[in-house]
Design a protein around this motif. Sequence first.
Motif, PDB file in Angstrom:
ATOM      1  N   LEU A   1       2.605   1.549   3.968  1.00  0.00           N
ATOM      2  CA  LEU A   1       3.056   0.492   3.477  1.00  0.00           C
ATOM      3  C   LEU A   1       2.722  -0.032   2.047  1.00  0.00           C
ATOM      4  CD1 LEU A   1       2.731   0.464   6.674  1.00  0.00           C
ATOM      5  CD2 LEU A   1       2.339  -2.601   6.044  1.00  0.00           C
ATOM      6  N   HIS A   2       3.422  -0.212   1.307  1.00  0.00           N
ATOM      7  CA  HIS A   2       2.734   0.477  -0.514  1.00  0.00           C
ATOM      8  C   HIS A   2       2.155  -1.105  -0.651  1.00  0.00           C
ATOM      9  CE1 HIS A   2       5.559   3.851   0.048  1.00  0.00           C
ATOM     10  NE2 HIS A   2       4.590   4.584  -0.898  1.00  0.00           N
ATOM     11  N   PRO A   3       2.108  -1.518  -1.724  1.00  0.00           N
ATOM     12  CA  PRO A   3       1.471  -2.452  -2.516  1.00  0.00           C
ATOM     13  C   PRO A   3       2.319  -3.746  -2.746  1.00  0.00           C
ATOM     14  CG  PRO A   3       0.779  -0.492  -4.384  1.00  0.00           C
ATOM     15  CD  PRO A   3       1.307  -0.321  -2.688  1.00  0.00           C
ATOM     16  N   GLU A   4       3.827  -3.829  -2.973  1.00  0.00           N
ATOM     17  CA  GLU A   4       4.559  -4.644  -2.805  1.00  0.00           C
ATOM     18  C   GLU A   4       5.531  -5.512  -1.608  1.00  0.00           C
ATOM     19  OE1 GLU A   4       4.626  -1.400  -4.105  1.00  0.00           O
ATOM     20  OE2 GLU A   4       7.494  -0.216  -4.253  1.00  0.00           O
ATOM     21  N   LEU A   5       4.972  -4.148  -0.993  1.00  0.00           N
ATOM     22  CA  LEU A   5       4.854  -4.743   0.645  1.00  0.00           C
ATOM     23  C   LEU A   5       4.294  -5.312   1.222  1.00  0.00           C
ATOM     24  CD1 LEU A   5       6.939  -5.194   3.164  1.00  0.00           C
ATOM     25  CD2 LEU A   5       6.535  -2.732   3.844  1.00  0.00           C
ATOM     26  N   GLN A   6       2.947  -5.271   1.203  1.00  0.00           N
ATOM     27  CA  GLN A   6       2.053  -5.673   1.590  1.00  0.00           C
ATOM     28  C   GLN A   6       2.053  -6.902   0.834  1.00  0.00           C
ATOM     29  OE1 GLN A   6      -1.653  -3.958   2.588  1.00  0.00           O
ATOM     30  NE2 GLN A   6      -1.071  -1.600   2.403  1.00  0.00           N
ATOM     31  N   ARG A   7       2.267  -6.989  -0.162  1.00  0.00           N
ATOM     32  CA  ARG A   7       1.982  -8.756  -1.066  1.00  0.00           C
ATOM     33  C   ARG A   7       2.894  -9.748  -0.345  1.00  0.00           C
ATOM     34  NH1 ARG A   7       2.452  -5.356  -5.805  1.00  0.00           N
ATOM     35  NH2 ARG A   7       0.549  -5.322  -6.170  1.00  0.00           N
ATOM     36  N   GLN A   8       3.977  -9.317   0.211  1.00  0.00           N
ATOM     37  CA  GLN A   8       4.626  -9.654   1.721  1.00  0.00           C
ATOM     38  C   GLN A   8       4.098 -10.346   2.789  1.00  0.00           C
ATOM     39  OE1 GLN A   8       8.742  -8.552   1.348  1.00  0.00           O
ATOM     40  NE2 GLN A   8       8.371  -6.818  -0.455  1.00  0.00           N
ATOM     41  N   LEU A   9       3.716  -9.136   3.623  1.00  0.00           N
ATOM     42  CA  LEU A   9       2.918  -9.067   4.333  1.00  0.00           C
ATOM     43  C   LEU A   9       1.792  -9.574   5.135  1.00  0.00           C
ATOM     44  CD1 LEU A   9       3.072  -7.663   7.258  1.00  0.00           C
ATOM     45  CD2 LEU A   9       1.383  -5.403   6.626  1.00  0.00           C
ATOM     46  N   TRP A  10       1.075  -9.962   3.849  1.00  0.00           N
ATOM     47  CA  TRP A  10      -0.477 -10.411   4.617  1.00  0.00           C
ATOM     48  C   TRP A  10      -0.163 -12.067   4.275  1.00  0.00           C
ATOM     49  CZ3 TRP A  10      -4.818  -8.623   6.562  1.00  0.00           C
ATOM     50  CH2 TRP A  10      -4.895  -7.061   6.546  1.00  0.00           C
ATOM     51  N   ARG A  11      -0.919 -12.746   5.335  1.00  0.00           N
ATOM     52  CA  ARG A  11      -0.287 -13.890   5.198  1.00  0.00           C
ATOM     53  C   ARG A  11      -1.214 -15.148   3.559  1.00  0.00           C
ATOM     54  NH1 ARG A  11      -0.392 -17.720  10.363  1.00  0.00           N
ATOM     55  NH2 ARG A  11       0.004 -19.135   8.884  1.00  0.00           N
ATOM     56  N   ASP A  12      -2.840 -14.253   3.576  1.00  0.00           N
ATOM     57  CA  ASP A  12      -3.218 -14.259   2.492  1.00  0.00           C
ATOM     58  C   ASP A  12      -3.152 -13.203   1.558  1.00  0.00           C
ATOM     59  OD1 ASP A  12      -4.676 -16.063   0.084  1.00  0.00           O
ATOM     60  OD2 ASP A  12      -6.246 -16.122   1.613  1.00  0.00           O
ATOM     61  N   PRO A  13      -2.403 -12.623   0.518  1.00  0.00           N
ATOM     62  CA  PRO A  13      -3.516 -11.006   0.010  1.00  0.00           C
ATOM     63  C   PRO A  13      -3.249 -11.487  -1.163  1.00  0.00           C
ATOM     64  CG  PRO A  13      -1.335 -12.604  -0.870  1.00  0.00           C
ATOM     65  CD  PRO A  13      -0.914 -13.197   0.237  1.00  0.00           C
ATOM     66  N   ALA A  14      -3.893 -12.791  -1.787  1.00  0.00           N
ATOM     67  CA  ALA A  14      -4.701 -12.733  -3.293  1.00  0.00           C
ATOM     68  C   ALA A  14      -5.751 -12.127  -3.081  1.00  0.00           C
ATOM     69  CB  ALA A  14      -4.678 -14.648  -2.990  1.00  0.00           C
ATOM     70  N   PRO A  15      -6.964 -12.371  -2.248  1.00  0.00           N
ATOM     71  CA  PRO A  15      -8.049 -11.803  -1.935  1.00  0.00           C
ATOM     72  C   PRO A  15      -8.260 -10.416  -1.646  1.00  0.00           C
ATOM     73  CG  PRO A  15      -7.876 -13.001   0.040  1.00  0.00           C
ATOM     74  CD  PRO A  15      -6.852 -13.196  -0.519  1.00  0.00           C
ATOM     75  N   LEU A  16      -6.942  -9.436  -1.777  1.00  0.00           N
ATOM     76  CA  LEU A  16      -7.543  -8.061  -0.884  1.00  0.00           C
ATOM     77  C   LEU A  16      -7.080  -6.830  -2.271  1.00  0.00           C
ATOM     78  CD1 LEU A  16      -4.434  -8.598   2.470  1.00  0.00           C
ATOM     79  CD2 LEU A  16      -7.448  -9.185   1.740  1.00  0.00           C
ATOM     80  N   GLY A  17      -6.634  -7.332  -3.247  1.00  0.00           N
ATOM     81  CA  GLY A  17      -7.095  -6.732  -3.931  1.00  0.00           C
ATOM     82  C   GLY A  17      -5.777  -5.196  -3.722  1.00  0.00           C
ATOM     83  N   LEU A  18      -4.622  -6.163  -4.095  1.00  0.00           N
ATOM     84  CA  LEU A  18      -3.409  -4.849  -3.780  1.00  0.00           C
ATOM     85  C   LEU A  18      -2.650  -4.465  -4.203  1.00  0.00           C
ATOM     86  CD1 LEU A  18      -2.290  -7.460  -0.822  1.00  0.00           C
ATOM     87  CD2 LEU A  18      -2.812  -5.307  -0.354  1.00  0.00           C
ATOM     88  N   ASP A  19      -3.014  -4.151  -5.640  1.00  0.00           N
ATOM     89  CA  ASP A  19      -2.351  -3.848  -7.116  1.00  0.00           C
ATOM     90  C   ASP A  19      -2.529  -2.402  -6.818  1.00  0.00           C
ATOM     91  OD1 ASP A  19      -5.187  -4.619  -7.569  1.00  0.00           O
ATOM     92  OD2 ASP A  19      -4.869  -3.494  -9.124  1.00  0.00           O
ATOM     93  N   ALA A  20      -2.727  -1.239  -7.376  1.00  0.00           N
ATOM     94  CA  ALA A  20      -2.075   0.142  -6.567  1.00  0.00           C
ATOM     95  C   ALA A  20      -3.625   0.776  -7.291  1.00  0.00           C
ATOM     96  CB  ALA A  20      -1.443   1.080  -7.685  1.00  0.00           C
ATOM     97  N   PRO A  21      -4.458   0.216  -8.591  1.00  0.00           N
ATOM     98  CA  PRO A  21      -5.195   0.447  -9.026  1.00  0.00           C
ATOM     99  C   PRO A  21      -6.345   0.571  -7.953  1.00  0.00           C
ATOM    100  CG  PRO A  21      -4.543   0.141 -10.338  1.00  0.00           C
ATOM    101  CD  PRO A  21      -3.695  -0.058 -10.002  1.00  0.00           C
ATOM    102  N   GLN A  22      -6.610  -0.418  -7.389  1.00  0.00           N
ATOM    103  CA  GLN A  22      -7.799  -1.269  -6.828  1.00  0.00           C
ATOM    104  C   GLN A  22      -7.399  -1.007  -5.094  1.00  0.00           C
ATOM    105  OE1 GLN A  22      -7.365  -5.651  -7.739  1.00  0.00           O
ATOM    106  NE2 GLN A  22      -9.663  -5.218  -6.966  1.00  0.00           N
ATOM    107  N   LEU A  23      -6.209   0.041  -4.490  1.00  0.00           N
ATOM    108  CA  LEU A  23      -6.026  -0.360  -3.312  1.00  0.00           C
ATOM    109  C   LEU A  23      -5.628   1.707  -2.980  1.00  0.00           C
ATOM    110  CD1 LEU A  23      -4.868  -1.260  -0.135  1.00  0.00           C
ATOM    111  CD2 LEU A  23      -2.764  -0.438  -1.498  1.00  0.00           C
ATOM    112  N   PHE A  24      -5.849   1.939  -3.968  1.00  0.00           N
ATOM    113  CA  PHE A  24      -6.235   3.174  -4.392  1.00  0.00           C
ATOM    114  C   PHE A  24      -7.201   4.314  -4.833  1.00  0.00           C
ATOM    115  CE2 PHE A  24      -1.462   2.623  -3.647  1.00  0.00           C
ATOM    116  CZ  PHE A  24      -1.651   2.909  -1.985  1.00  0.00           C
ATOM    117  N   ALA A  25      -8.340   3.234  -5.349  1.00  0.00           N
ATOM    118  CA  ALA A  25      -8.919   3.654  -5.796  1.00  0.00           C
ATOM    119  C   ALA A  25      -9.508   5.108  -5.378  1.00  0.00           C
ATOM    120  CB  ALA A  25      -9.581   2.375  -5.872  1.00  0.00           C
ATOM    121  N   SER A  26     -10.033   4.908  -4.036  1.00  0.00           N
ATOM    122  CA  SER A  26     -10.439   6.223  -4.079  1.00  0.00           C
ATOM    123  C   SER A  26      -9.345   7.834  -4.305  1.00  0.00           C
ATOM    124  CB  SER A  26     -10.606   6.052  -1.695  1.00  0.00           C
ATOM    125  OG  SER A  26     -10.774   7.079  -1.276  1.00  0.00           O
TER     126      SER A  26
END
Length: 632
Positions: free
Chosen positions: A439-464
Motif C-alpha cells: 500500500l503506497h503512501p498515496e493510497l494510505q492517505r485515503q485509507l486511514w481515518r486520521d492519516p495526519a500523524p502517521l508520517g505517510l510521506d515516502a521519506p518517513q514511511l520508508f526511512a528504514s
Amino acid sequence: MCGIAGLVDSLGRPLPPEAMESLQAMTASMAHRGPDGCGHWRDGPAALGHRRLSIIDLSTGAQPMEDAHGRLAVTFNGEIYNYREIRAALEALGHAFRTCSDTEVILAGWLQWGPRCLERFEGMFAFALWDRRERTLFCARDRFGKKPFFYTLQNGLFAFASESSALRRVPGLRLDVEAATLARFLAYEYVPSPESIYRQVKKLPPSHWLELREGRVTLGRYWSLPAPEPARASEAELGRELERLMAQAVKRRMISDVPLGVFLSGGIDSSLVAALMAGQAPRIKTFSIGFREASYDESAYARSVARMWDTEHHEHILSAEDCAGLLPEIVTRFDEPMADPSIAPTYLLSKVTRQEVTVALGGDGADELFAGYEHFQGFQAARLYNALPRPVRRFVVDPACAALPASDGYVNLRLGAATFLHGARQAPWLRVQDWLTALHPELQRQLWRDPAPLGLDAPQLFASTRRTFDRSSASADLDRLFHAYCRQYLLDYILVKVDRCTMMHSLEARAPFLDRDVAEFACRLPTHMKLRGLSRKYLLKKALAHLLPEEIRTRNKRGFLIPVARWLRDKLKPLVEELLGEDHLRRQGLFDPKTVRGLVHEHDSGRRDRRKELWTLLVLQLWLAHNKPDVS
C-alpha cells in the motif's frame, strides 16, 4: 534450533519470586521451538530460560548451561557449525570441556576472547550470557539474523525472547502498537528491523551484540557485508572457488546427531544444495510440495534433480485451494504479522519434512547474494526508461503498458507494467522497495481515518530502506541495492517466514548460501559476475551448471505459486466480508470503510488487481483480531 527467554533486573536487584513463573510462561509459549527439553536458571538479578530441540550432543547439551567455574550461564538458540575447530583451539589454550556441545564452546570462547569470540563463530545463533562476576548480560545475533532476538527494557526490567509474543507473558510489561507501525507494515508487508510490531520492543540487528550493564543498553556491530572489488582472478578460477566454498558450506551444515534432509523446490538454489549434499553423503533425503493444479505445480523439476542424484525423494501433493483454508490459522500463529501468502506451502513443506528428519537445508540467500531477482534487471531497465525523451515515455511507453492484458494468474502483465512504471519514477534508493510495496503512501492517505500523524510521506514511511541503502559501503547504486536486499528483505521477510514456519513444526532450517565465506565471496564479486545482461546469478549458474539437469539450468525463478487474487473473490471472501466489511471497520476506527470498499469492488469486478493491498490488509486484521493489542 531452540527458543530462549530471560529476565534481568537492570539495576542489579534480586528478581522477585514470581519472576520464575513469568519465565516459565515465556518458555511454555515457545514449546514448538523446543519440544525435547525445558530448562530454567536463576542467579539474583538474572533468570534465563530455554526450550530445546536436540540436534547436537543429545545427552549432555541441556541449557541454560554454566561454565565449569560457575561464572557464566548462557541460553543459546542455533548452531555453531565450526565449534569443533574452535574447541580444539580453546583446548590448546588450556580450556577443558565437560560436554560435546557447541553451547559450551560459546562459554569458553567468551572467557577467552570476550566479544571478539563472535568473529570466530560460523553459524546461526542468538544467545544471552550472564556474567556473575561483572553483573552484565551479553547478547548476540548471527551475521544475517537467521535466529530472532526480541528485547525490551521497562521500569528497570530487561526481558528478551525468541518470539515477541513470549514477552506478553510477563506481567507489568506494556506492549501496545502504534498506528504508524501498522502503516509501515501495510507498506512493507512486514515490520522492518530494528522496529517490532510493539512500540516498546526492539529486534537486535543482525551482526550485532548487546550489553546490559548498570542499567544501560549498549549495541555494537561485529561484522559488515564487504563491498564489491575488481576481479583478481579469471572467471574460471572464480567459478572453481565458488564451488569449493559452497561444498564447504554444505558440509558444515551437515553436522548433526539427528537425521537431516533438503528442501527441494526444483529451483536452481535448492537444487544446487541438494547436489552438493548428495556428493558428500550416501542417498540423501529430499522433500518437495506439489499441487494437483498443473498451472501451479513445479514438482516435476524437483523430481528431475532427485533422479539425477538418486535421492530418497518425498513429495507431498495437495490442492492449491487447500492452502487458502490454512492461511488464517498460520497468520495468527506468527508473533508478528507477515503478508507473504507462500507461508502456507512453506508451512506444509515443513510439516511433511519433520515427519522424516529434524534438520533441513535450503537455498535461502542465493537470490539476494547473487542477484537472482527480476527486480535487479528492472532497476537497470528503469535507467533506460528514464533516459527516454519525456514525450516517448508519456505518449508511447506508458499507453502501451496500460493496454497489456490483465490476469488473475501468477503473471499479470498489466499489473507488472504499472508497478514497473510507478517504481521507475522513484529515486534509486526507493525504486525497488516501491515495486515491493503493498500500500503506497498515496493510497494510505485515503485509507486511514486520521492519516495526519502517521508520517505517510515516502521519506518517513520508508526511512528504514533509505538508512539501509545509505549504509552500504558500495559506491554504485545497484551494489547498494544488493546490500539493502540482504539487510532488509532477506532479514525481515524471507528468513522470518522460514524460521516461523519451520519452528511451528520443531524443524531446524539451515542455509548454506548464508555461510560467511560464501557471503563475503559473493559480496566482493564485481556486479557483472552476478548480473550480466538478462542473465541473473551469472557466475553461480555457470560455475555449478554441471551439477544440474538441463531443464533446471535454463528455467526462470519462480516462488511458490499461490492464487491469492482468485482466493480473495471466492475461498477467502467470507473473511474479506467479515474483517474488511463496513461494520468491523467502523467499530475498529482505524480505516475508512469507503476506501476499503472501493478496493474490494475494484478487485471483485476485475477492473484492477488489488491482491497485494487486500491480502496485506486482511493479514493485518487477522493478526489484530487474534492478538487484540492496544493501538494508538
